[in-house]
Scaffold this motif. Structure first.
Motif, mmCIF file in Angstrom:
data_model
loop_
_atom_site.group_PDB
_atom_site.id
_atom_site.type_symbol
_atom_site.label_atom_id
_atom_site.label_comp_id
_atom_site.label_asym_id
_atom_site.label_seq_id
_atom_site.Cartn_x
_atom_site.Cartn_y
_atom_site.Cartn_z
ATOM 1 N N VAL A 1 3.132 -12.600 7.121
ATOM 2 C CA VAL A 1 3.874 -11.992 6.022
ATOM 3 C C VAL A 1 3.354 -10.578 5.802
ATOM 4 O O VAL A 1 2.141 -10.351 5.773
ATOM 5 C CB VAL A 1 3.729 -12.811 4.736
ATOM 6 C CG1 VAL A 1 4.389 -12.088 3.555
ATOM 7 C CG2 VAL A 1 4.347 -14.189 4.912
ATOM 8 N N GLN A 2 4.284 -9.660 5.637
ATOM 9 C CA GLN A 2 3.924 -8.273 5.346
ATOM 10 C C GLN A 2 4.632 -7.806 4.088
ATOM 11 O O GLN A 2 5.775 -8.185 3.831
ATOM 12 C CB GLN A 2 4.307 -7.361 6.508
ATOM 13 C CG GLN A 2 3.498 -7.611 7.778
ATOM 14 C CD GLN A 2 3.826 -6.617 8.870
ATOM 15 O OE1 GLN A 2 4.930 -6.084 8.920
ATOM 16 N NE2 GLN A 2 2.871 -6.348 9.732
ATOM 17 N N LEU A 3 3.932 -6.993 3.315
ATOM 18 C CA LEU A 3 4.497 -6.359 2.136
ATOM 19 C C LEU A 3 4.462 -4.852 2.373
ATOM 20 O O LEU A 3 3.398 -4.285 2.593
ATOM 21 C CB LEU A 3 3.701 -6.708 0.879
ATOM 22 C CG LEU A 3 3.589 -8.185 0.513
ATOM 23 C CD1 LEU A 3 2.737 -8.356 -0.742
ATOM 24 C CD2 LEU A 3 4.954 -8.793 0.302
ATOM 25 N N GLN A 4 5.622 -4.232 2.332
ATOM 26 C CA GLN A 4 5.724 -2.793 2.567
ATOM 27 C C GLN A 4 6.165 -2.105 1.290
ATOM 28 O O GLN A 4 7.304 -2.260 0.859
ATOM 29 C CB GLN A 4 6.724 -2.508 3.687
ATOM 30 C CG GLN A 4 6.848 -1.026 4.029
ATOM 31 C CD GLN A 4 5.573 -0.451 4.587
ATOM 32 O OE1 GLN A 4 4.980 -0.987 5.525
ATOM 33 N NE2 GLN A 4 5.112 0.650 4.012
ATOM 34 N N CYS A 21 8.904 -2.731 -2.986
ATOM 35 C CA CYS A 21 8.028 -3.475 -2.086
ATOM 36 C C CYS A 21 8.860 -4.569 -1.436
ATOM 37 O O CYS A 21 9.382 -5.446 -2.129
ATOM 38 C CB CYS A 21 6.854 -4.069 -2.852
ATOM 39 S SG CYS A 21 5.779 -5.111 -1.849
ATOM 40 N N ALA A 23 9.144 -7.698 1.214
ATOM 41 C CA ALA A 23 8.385 -8.736 1.910
ATOM 42 C C ALA A 23 9.138 -9.163 3.164
ATOM 43 O O ALA A 23 10.358 -9.308 3.150
ATOM 44 C CB ALA A 23 8.175 -9.927 0.997
ATOM 45 N N SER A 24 8.387 -9.373 4.239
ATOM 46 C CA SER A 24 9.003 -9.814 5.488
ATOM 47 C C SER A 24 8.066 -10.783 6.195
ATOM 48 O O SER A 24 6.878 -10.845 5.907
ATOM 49 C CB SER A 24 9.305 -8.613 6.387
ATOM 50 O OG SER A 24 8.120 -7.928 6.733
ATOM 51 N N GLY A 25 8.621 -11.514 7.156
ATOM 52 C CA GLY A 25 7.819 -12.476 7.895
ATOM 53 C C GLY A 25 8.259 -13.905 7.607
ATOM 54 O O GLY A 25 9.367 -14.155 7.157
ATOM 55 N N TYR A 93 -0.414 -1.040 -5.556
ATOM 56 C CA TYR A 93 -0.341 -2.125 -4.580
ATOM 57 C C TYR A 93 0.607 -3.213 -5.070
ATOM 58 O O TYR A 93 0.570 -3.582 -6.249
ATOM 59 C CB TYR A 93 -1.717 -2.747 -4.370
ATOM 60 C CG TYR A 93 -2.752 -1.815 -3.813
ATOM 61 C CD1 TYR A 93 -3.568 -1.066 -4.645
ATOM 62 C CD2 TYR A 93 -2.929 -1.687 -2.435
ATOM 63 C CE1 TYR A 93 -4.528 -0.207 -4.141
ATOM 64 C CE2 TYR A 93 -3.891 -0.835 -1.917
ATOM 65 C CZ TYR A 93 -4.680 -0.093 -2.773
ATOM 66 O OH TYR A 93 -5.628 0.748 -2.254
ATOM 67 N N TYR A 109 -0.711 -12.362 -0.781
ATOM 68 C CA TYR A 109 -0.577 -11.242 0.148
ATOM 69 C C TYR A 109 -0.550 -9.936 -0.648
ATOM 70 O O TYR A 109 -0.045 -9.882 -1.772
ATOM 71 C CB TYR A 109 0.700 -11.358 0.978
ATOM 72 C CG TYR A 109 0.668 -12.484 1.970
ATOM 73 C CD1 TYR A 109 1.178 -13.739 1.645
ATOM 74 C CD2 TYR A 109 0.109 -12.300 3.233
ATOM 75 C CE1 TYR A 109 1.128 -14.782 2.551
ATOM 76 C CE2 TYR A 109 0.066 -13.343 4.147
ATOM 77 C CZ TYR A 109 0.579 -14.579 3.798
ATOM 78 O OH TYR A 109 0.533 -15.608 4.695
ATOM 79 N N GLY A 111 0.224 -5.589 -0.245
ATOM 80 C CA GLY A 111 0.699 -4.462 0.523
ATOM 81 C C GLY A 111 -0.405 -3.426 0.680
ATOM 82 O O GLY A 111 -1.459 -3.534 0.064
ATOM 83 N N LYS A 112 -0.158 -2.414 1.504
ATOM 84 C CA LYS A 112 -1.171 -1.392 1.775
ATOM 85 C C LYS A 112 -1.259 -0.342 0.688
ATOM 86 O O LYS A 112 -2.197 0.437 0.668
ATOM 87 C CB LYS A 112 -0.891 -0.720 3.120
ATOM 88 C CG LYS A 112 -1.138 -1.639 4.309
ATOM 89 C CD LYS A 112 -0.998 -0.888 5.619
ATOM 90 C CE LYS A 112 -1.320 -1.806 6.785
ATOM 91 N NZ LYS A 112 -1.196 -1.098 8.087
#
Length: 120
Positions: A1-4, A21, A23-25, A93, A109, A111-112
């Motif tokens: 899972v990624q948070l961009q 933000c 979310a994907s994955g 974040y 999770y 994000g960056k």
């Protein structure tokens, strides 16, 4: 899972920004989501959270100026920030509690982060 996360930038005091933000994955369901921020030399702090059903919680510093929202279908979290002040300058974040499948436990999770700078 990624948070961009995206949407940060430089803005003058009194201005507005809208953070997003995505979310994907491998995502079965996203429970609570939230925004946190960390200013230089300070601890990361809560800005606002929102449940899957839309219940919200704000830090005192955000009340009346920031609005958190989410689009569950798009797996996207938002933060509308108005009347920005220099003390809002920080890296923001996004956070999400995600279940990868129906029988799994929710996992946190992050994000960056996206930089928000409020300055004249």
């Amino acid at each position: 899972v990624q948070l961009q996360a995206s949407g940060g930038g430089l803005v003058q005091p009194g201005g507005s920004l809208r953070l997003s933000c995505v979310a994907s994955g491998r995502i079965y369901i996203i429970n609570d989501m939230g925004w946190y921020r960390q200013a230089p030399g300070k601890e990361r702090e809560l800005v606002a959270t929102i449940s899957r059903g839309g219940s919200t919680n704000y830090a005192d510093s955000a009340k009346g100026r920031f609005t958190i929202s989410r689009d569950n279908g798009k797996k996207t979290l938002y933060l509308q920030m108005n009347s920005l002040k220099p003390e809002d300058t920080a890296v923001y974040y996004c956070h999400a509690q995600v279940k990868g499948h129906a029988l799994s436990s929710a996992v946190d999770y992050w994000g960056k982060g996206t930089q928000v700078t409020v300055s004249s």
